[in-house]
Design a protein around this motif. Structure first.
Motif, mmCIF file in Angstrom:
data_model
loop_
_atom_site.group_PDB
_atom_site.id
_atom_site.type_symbol
_atom_site.label_atom_id
_atom_site.label_comp_id
_atom_site.label_asym_id
_atom_site.label_seq_id
_atom_site.Cartn_x
_atom_site.Cartn_y
_atom_site.Cartn_z
ATOM 1 N N ALA A 192 9.546 -3.843 -0.809
ATOM 2 C CA ALA A 192 10.688 -3.253 -0.097
ATOM 3 C C ALA A 192 11.378 -2.205 -0.972
ATOM 4 C CB ALA A 192 11.681 -4.337 0.310
ATOM 5 N N ALA A 193 11.562 -2.506 -2.243
ATOM 6 C CA ALA A 193 12.204 -1.553 -3.159
ATOM 7 C C ALA A 193 11.377 -0.279 -3.297
ATOM 8 C CB ALA A 193 12.419 -2.201 -4.518
ATOM 9 N N ALA A 194 10.052 -0.415 -3.226
ATOM 10 C CA ALA A 194 9.157 0.744 -3.343
ATOM 11 C C ALA A 194 8.919 1.424 -1.997
ATOM 12 C CB ALA A 194 7.822 0.309 -3.947
ATOM 13 N N GLU A 195 9.534 0.882 -0.933
ATOM 14 C CA GLU A 195 9.381 1.415 0.431
ATOM 15 C C GLU A 195 7.917 1.489 0.847
ATOM 16 O OE1 GLU A 195 11.622 5.039 0.766
ATOM 17 O OE2 GLU A 195 13.479 4.050 0.156
ATOM 18 N N ARG A 196 7.190 0.410 0.598
ATOM 19 C CA ARG A 196 5.769 0.356 0.937
ATOM 20 C C ARG A 196 5.511 -0.581 2.112
ATOM 21 N NH1 ARG A 196 1.782 0.486 -4.216
ATOM 22 N NH2 ARG A 196 2.492 2.466 -5.091
ATOM 23 N N ALA A 197 4.470 -0.235 2.845
ATOM 24 C CA ALA A 197 3.949 -1.144 3.858
ATOM 25 C C ALA A 197 3.119 -2.204 3.150
ATOM 26 C CB ALA A 197 3.077 -0.368 4.855
ATOM 27 N N VAL A 198 2.828 -3.279 3.839
ATOM 28 C CA VAL A 198 2.056 -4.387 3.273
ATOM 29 C C VAL A 198 0.892 -4.720 4.191
ATOM 30 C CG1 VAL A 198 2.157 -6.892 2.844
ATOM 31 C CG2 VAL A 198 3.950 -5.406 1.956
ATOM 32 N N ILE A 199 -0.227 -5.058 3.580
ATOM 33 C CA ILE A 199 -1.309 -5.672 4.349
ATOM 34 C C ILE A 199 -1.606 -7.029 3.728
ATOM 35 C CG2 ILE A 199 -2.390 -3.605 5.296
ATOM 36 C CD1 ILE A 199 -4.479 -3.779 3.056
ATOM 37 N N ILE A 205 0.822 -1.215 0.000
ATOM 38 C CA ILE A 205 0.000 0.000 0.000
ATOM 39 C C ILE A 205 0.856 1.264 0.000
ATOM 40 C CG2 ILE A 205 -2.007 -1.115 1.014
ATOM 41 C CD1 ILE A 205 -1.170 -0.020 3.745
ATOM 42 N N THR A 206 0.277 2.318 -0.543
ATOM 43 C CA THR A 206 0.954 3.615 -0.580
ATOM 44 C C THR A 206 0.944 4.240 0.812
ATOM 45 O OG1 THR A 206 -1.056 4.861 -1.036
ATOM 46 C CG2 THR A 206 0.163 3.981 -2.963
ATOM 47 N N THR A 207 1.732 5.267 0.989
ATOM 48 C CA THR A 207 1.776 5.974 2.268
ATOM 49 C C THR A 207 0.405 6.557 2.606
ATOM 50 O OG1 THR A 207 4.102 6.507 1.876
ATOM 51 C CG2 THR A 207 2.953 7.804 3.546
ATOM 52 N N GLU A 208 -0.283 7.078 1.618
ATOM 53 C CA GLU A 208 -1.625 7.634 1.843
ATOM 54 C C GLU A 208 -2.600 6.528 2.277
ATOM 55 O OE1 GLU A 208 -5.135 9.479 -0.892
ATOM 56 O OE2 GLU A 208 -3.121 10.297 -1.207
ATOM 57 N N GLN A 209 -2.551 5.401 1.608
ATOM 58 C CA GLN A 209 -3.413 4.270 1.985
ATOM 59 C C GLN A 209 -3.067 3.773 3.386
ATOM 60 O OE1 GLN A 209 -2.331 1.914 -1.417
ATOM 61 N NE2 GLN A 209 -4.355 2.173 -2.369
ATOM 62 N N GLU A 210 -1.802 3.765 3.688
ATOM 63 C CA GLU A 210 -1.348 3.332 5.007
ATOM 64 C C GLU A 210 -1.922 4.243 6.099
ATOM 65 O OE1 GLU A 210 2.898 2.351 7.238
ATOM 66 O OE2 GLU A 210 2.884 3.646 5.462
ATOM 67 N N ARG A 211 -1.865 5.545 5.874
ATOM 68 C CA ARG A 211 -2.430 6.489 6.855
ATOM 69 C C ARG A 211 -3.921 6.254 7.045
ATOM 70 N NH1 ARG A 211 1.398 10.295 4.807
ATOM 71 N NH2 ARG A 211 -0.016 10.930 3.175
ATOM 72 N N SER A 212 -4.642 6.058 5.951
ATOM 73 C CA SER A 212 -6.086 5.816 6.033
ATOM 74 C C SER A 212 -6.388 4.525 6.782
ATOM 75 C CB SER A 212 -6.705 5.730 4.638
ATOM 76 O OG SER A 212 -6.602 6.946 3.969
ATOM 77 N N LEU A 213 -5.640 3.493 6.491
ATOM 78 C CA LEU A 213 -5.852 2.210 7.153
ATOM 79 C C LEU A 213 -5.584 2.316 8.648
ATOM 80 C CD1 LEU A 213 -6.391 -0.860 7.046
ATOM 81 C CD2 LEU A 213 -3.945 -1.146 6.608
ATOM 82 N N LEU A 214 -4.473 2.910 9.017
ATOM 83 C CA LEU A 214 -4.127 3.012 10.431
ATOM 84 C C LEU A 214 -5.071 3.935 11.183
ATOM 85 C CD1 LEU A 214 -0.232 2.984 10.233
ATOM 86 C CD2 LEU A 214 -1.794 1.103 10.782
ATOM 87 N N ALA A 215 -5.640 4.920 10.506
ATOM 88 C CA ALA A 215 -6.634 5.794 11.140
ATOM 89 C C ALA A 215 -7.917 5.029 11.445
ATOM 90 C CB ALA A 215 -6.937 6.991 10.241
ATOM 91 N N ALA A 216 -8.192 3.992 10.677
ATOM 92 C CA ALA A 216 -9.407 3.189 10.862
ATOM 93 C C ALA A 216 -9.194 2.033 11.842
ATOM 94 C CB ALA A 216 -9.859 2.629 9.517
ATOM 95 N N ASP A 217 -7.989 1.867 12.350
ATOM 96 C CA ASP A 217 -7.594 0.695 13.131
ATOM 97 C C ASP A 217 -8.559 0.332 14.266
ATOM 98 O OD1 ASP A 217 -6.245 -1.371 14.390
ATOM 99 O OD2 ASP A 217 -4.759 -0.078 15.283
ATOM 100 N N ASP A 218 -9.106 1.272 14.959
ATOM 101 C CA ASP A 218 -9.968 0.969 16.104
ATOM 102 C C ASP A 218 -11.395 0.635 15.707
ATOM 103 O OD1 ASP A 218 -7.902 1.340 17.896
ATOM 104 O OD2 ASP A 218 -8.325 3.471 18.161
ATOM 105 N N ASP A 219 -11.700 0.690 14.437
ATOM 106 C CA ASP A 219 -13.073 0.476 13.970
ATOM 107 C C ASP A 219 -13.098 -0.592 12.877
ATOM 108 O OD1 ASP A 219 -15.574 0.671 12.700
ATOM 109 O OD2 ASP A 219 -15.729 2.813 13.104
ATOM 110 N N GLY A 220 -13.551 -1.796 13.244
ATOM 111 C CA GLY A 220 -13.572 -2.919 12.304
ATOM 112 C C GLY A 220 -14.363 -2.625 11.049
ATOM 113 N N ASP A 221 -15.484 -1.885 11.180
ATOM 114 C CA ASP A 221 -16.291 -1.549 10.009
ATOM 115 C C ASP A 221 -15.510 -0.672 9.040
ATOM 116 O OD1 ASP A 221 -18.486 -3.003 10.884
ATOM 117 O OD2 ASP A 221 -19.392 -1.285 11.906
#
Length: 160
Positions: free
Chosen positions: A149-156, A8-24
């Motif tokens: 790793a080469a793209a410096e991305r997080a993974v889900i 995932i991109t850095t922007e997607q990563e931020r969105s995902l982690l912001a939603a962390d406490d809410d399963g929905d």
């Protein structure tokens, strides 16, 4: 359950982690990603092989805490973001560690680990054909982590 890894991109990563406490919200985020994903280089489907891959890279179980870092983080290790499904987050720094560790795994090592999995706890056939299926998917995961790793991305990782 079918498994998929996304880099995932850095922007997607931020969105995902912001939603962390809410399963929905986490599931909504995943639904959006799955529907709109068009970059095959940043995704790998492992079908049902993720189960055997995780077991081989860890302690032979599906325990997310089993095994030793960083190999344990290739599939189920990492930060779990949903209580109902596997939604596992691995940071970009961890992705680099996982990619490096996966490069050390060869066919002989994986086969030895595959053969050691407890038959009573694993639903696969655990025969030569099952190993070949696991190996092919493992090679795809290995290449995927190198690209992430080469793209410096997080993974889900997701399995639903």
């Amino acid at each position: 359950m079918l498994g998929v890894h996304f880099a995932i991109t850095t922007e997607q990563e931020r969105s995902l982690l912001a939603a962390d406490d809410d399963g929905d919200k986490v599931r909504e985020f995943l639904e959006d990603i799955e529907e709109s994903w068009d970059d095959d280089a940043s995704k790998v489907d492992t079908d049902k092989a993720w189960d055997a891959i995780h077991r081989c890279l860890t302690d032979g179980t599906l325990d997310p805490d089993g095994g030793v870092y960083p190999l344990s983080h290739a599939v189920l290790g990492g930060r779990h973001l949903d209580d109902d499904y596997y939604v596992v987050y691995v940071s970009a720094a961890e992705v680099r560690d996982v990619a490096e560790a996966l490069r050390t795994v060869d066919r002989t090592w994986l086969r030895c680990r595959f053969d050691a999995v407890d038959y009573h706890d694993y639903d696969g056939a655990q025969d030569d054909e099952d190993f070949e299926y696991t190996w092919r998917n493992f090679v795809d995961v290995q290449a995927f982590y190198d690209r992430a790793a080469a793209a410096e991305r997080a993974v889900i990782f997701t399995a639903t």
